[in-house]
Write an enzyme that holds these catalytic residues in place. Structure first.
Site, mmCIF file in Angstrom:
data_model
loop_
_atom_site.group_PDB
_atom_site.id
_atom_site.type_symbol
_atom_site.label_atom_id
_atom_site.label_comp_id
_atom_site.label_asym_id
_atom_site.label_seq_id
_atom_site.Cartn_x
_atom_site.Cartn_y
_atom_site.Cartn_z
ATOM 1 N N GLY A 91 -4.382 8.262 -0.839
ATOM 2 C CA GLY A 91 -3.820 6.958 -0.541
ATOM 3 C C GLY A 91 -4.574 6.514 0.451
ATOM 4 O O GLY A 91 -5.035 7.181 1.685
ATOM 5 N N ARG A 107 -14.743 9.784 0.687
ATOM 6 C CA ARG A 107 -14.449 8.993 -0.767
ATOM 7 C C ARG A 107 -14.839 7.789 -0.624
ATOM 8 O O ARG A 107 -14.902 7.145 0.807
ATOM 9 C CB ARG A 107 -12.821 8.949 -0.804
ATOM 10 C CG ARG A 107 -12.476 10.319 -0.969
ATOM 11 C CD ARG A 107 -10.999 10.225 -1.792
ATOM 12 N NE ARG A 107 -10.990 9.933 -3.048
ATOM 13 C CZ ARG A 107 -9.694 9.755 -3.456
ATOM 14 N NH1 ARG A 107 -8.740 9.772 -3.019
ATOM 15 N NH2 ARG A 107 -9.644 9.513 -4.908
ATOM 16 N N GLN A 130 -0.484 11.379 -9.861
ATOM 17 C CA GLN A 130 0.090 11.037 -8.809
ATOM 18 C C GLN A 130 1.488 10.383 -9.074
ATOM 19 O O GLN A 130 2.437 10.661 -8.335
ATOM 20 C CB GLN A 130 -0.585 10.280 -7.912
ATOM 21 C CG GLN A 130 -2.024 10.912 -7.235
ATOM 22 C CD GLN A 130 -3.237 10.567 -8.065
ATOM 23 O OE1 GLN A 130 -3.161 10.608 -9.450
ATOM 24 N NE2 GLN A 130 -4.432 10.438 -7.687
ATOM 25 N N ASP A 147 -7.083 -0.198 -3.076
ATOM 26 C CA ASP A 147 -7.837 0.833 -2.276
ATOM 27 C C ASP A 147 -9.047 -0.175 -1.543
ATOM 28 O O ASP A 147 -9.394 0.232 -0.605
ATOM 29 C CB ASP A 147 -8.647 1.863 -3.107
ATOM 30 C CG ASP A 147 -7.817 2.791 -3.497
ATOM 31 O OD1 ASP A 147 -6.744 2.849 -4.330
ATOM 32 O OD2 ASP A 147 -7.784 3.845 -2.664
HETATM 33 O O1 MRU Z 1 -6.954 8.559 -5.719
HETATM 34 P P1 MRU Z 1 -5.921 8.394 -4.678
HETATM 35 O O2 MRU Z 1 -4.532 9.134 -5.204
HETATM 36 O O3 MRU Z 1 -5.967 8.338 -3.195
HETATM 37 O O4 MRU Z 1 -5.364 6.637 -5.161
HETATM 38 C C1 MRU Z 1 -4.431 6.174 -4.702
HETATM 39 C C2 MRU Z 1 -4.341 4.779 -5.060
HETATM 40 O O5 MRU Z 1 -5.122 4.316 -5.990
HETATM 41 C C3 MRU Z 1 -3.258 4.034 -4.381
HETATM 42 O O6 MRU Z 1 -2.769 2.860 -5.279
HETATM 43 C C4 MRU Z 1 -3.918 3.182 -3.140
HETATM 44 O O7 MRU Z 1 -4.769 4.198 -2.290
HETATM 45 C C5 MRU Z 1 -3.033 2.521 -2.157
HETATM 46 S S1 MRU Z 1 -1.758 3.899 -1.344
HETATM 47 C C6 MRU Z 1 -0.595 2.947 -0.643
#
Ligand code: MRU
Length: 350
Positions: free
Chosen positions: A60, A96, A190, A231
């Site tokens: 996240g 990341r 998720q 993101d």
């Molecule tokens: O790969 P992830 O699980 O980290 O991706 C998360 C997302 O795409 C969420 O929508 C984003 O990070 C916003 S979290 C408030």
């Protein structure tokens, strides 16, 4: 199990703490094991921080920002040699590539006088930011609204109270009784693992769908709005979010359903003109070739596995931020957002 509010209790009172500074280490909930097991782990080295972020044990966008901020403060206290410290920071920062919050938080900590105090400020501000995002979204969510969401944007994803999911839980707390359709979010699920669990534990009406049921859900289930997180958002409003978000935005536009993105100012990358320049993380073929622990495709199967996609700005009805709702033209509304004081300045004057 994840400790959250439980039916009939406050939907926002999620007790699980995504990330915590423990004096000599950073403790975090391993999100890969949720909702079936709640395991708290400790990171004490750059390798452990990098691994937790890369494997999505901590995930996240805002949450990895908070984690990286504490991480850099911890590494500075351990490593006096500047070259070695910079190499350790680079490991964490590059873990990341898509979520800009990680870089944003690390840069903020590196520029500060007291790194640990700054990391703690970033963490504390996130709760206030999430609360303001949820308040701003209230006017978009009518009583009994049917809402479609994707991935997981709750408390564990922000180390606060959540962005897109926070707006839904806030609406539930206000007695609006939202009905939520949750896309499972292949390949790492998720939505199926975290969002569905968090909603049902909070007593919110939730329905799980496979990602490919998004179109029929919008066609037949009278979805009123879609709300997702982000993101990285470019200056023109192009938005990177979990893979599948772009498809949802196209489907929503086809059905004339409003499509909202809830995200803090720290997710906006004011240096990028458009989404073309957002780096997209590509993950292993193994994640696609398997379903959880089960192998689906033959061993060594070839797969394209982008973790994120970029939704073009014209498909986004509005952004919900801690400074209110941003509407098109985004060139202007995002430029205004850039001029706003950051949350630390606001909180220190209030
Ligand atoms: O790969 P992830 O699980 O980290 O991706 C998360 C997302 O795409 C969420 O929508 C984003 O990070 C916003 S979290 C408030």
């Amino acid at each position: 199990m994840l400790h959250s509010a439980g039916p009939g209790r406050d939907p926002l009172a999620i007790e699980a703490q995504a990330v915590r500074w423990a004096g000599d280490a950073i403790e975090y909930v391993d999100q890969r094991l949720l909702p079936h097991e709640t395991v708290v782990r400790r990171a004490t080295t750059a390798e452990e921080l990098e691994d937790a972020i890369k494997t999505l044990a901590v995930r996240g966008a805002p949450c990895i920002g908070v984690f990286g901020a504490y991480g850099v403060a911890m590494l500075r206290a351990q490593i006096s040699d500047d070259k070695k410290f910079e190499a350790a920071v680079a490991r964490v920062r590059e873990a990341r590539p898509t979520a800009v919050n990680l870089r944003w938080a690390i840069e903020r900590v590196l520029k500060s006088k007291d790194m640990l105090v700054e990391a703690q400020a970033i963490h504390n501000e996130q709760r206030e930011i999430d609360r303001r995002i949820a308040e701003a979204a209230a006017e978009l969510i009518e009583p009994r609204a049917a809402i479609y969401t994707h991935c997981h944007t709750g408390a564990l994803a922000t180390a606060g109270t959540g962005t897109a999911l926070g707006t839904i839980l806030f609406a539930a707390r206000a007695g609006k009784k939202p009905r939520v359709f949750v896309g499972e979010t292949r390949p790492l699920l998720q939505g199926g693992r975290l969002t569905y669990y968090e909603l049902t534990q909070a007593g919110v009406d939730a329905t799980l769908v496979v990602d490919s049921a998004a179109a029929i859900s919008m066609q037949r289930k009278e979805i009123d709005l879609v709300i997702v997180g982000a993101d990285r958002i470019a200056r023109n409003g192009d938005t990177a979010n979990k893979i599948g978000t772009y498809a949802l935005a196209i489907i929503a536009a086809h059905h004339r359903i409003p499509f909202y993105v809830a995200a803090p100012r720290s997710t906006f990358d004011f240096t990028l003109e458009s989404g073309r320049d957002i780096p997209i993380e590509e993950r292993s073929a193994e994640e696609v070739a398997t379903f959880g622990e089960t192998r689906v495709a033959s061993k060594g199967a070839n797969a394209y596995n982008p973790a994120f996609d970029v939704t073009p700005n014209h498909l986004i009805t509005a952004f919900v931020t801690e400074y209110g709702i941003l509407r098109p033209p985004y060139g202007e509304s995002i430029a205004d957002l850039q001029l706003r004081p950051n949350m630390s300045a606001l909180l220190s004057t209030s």
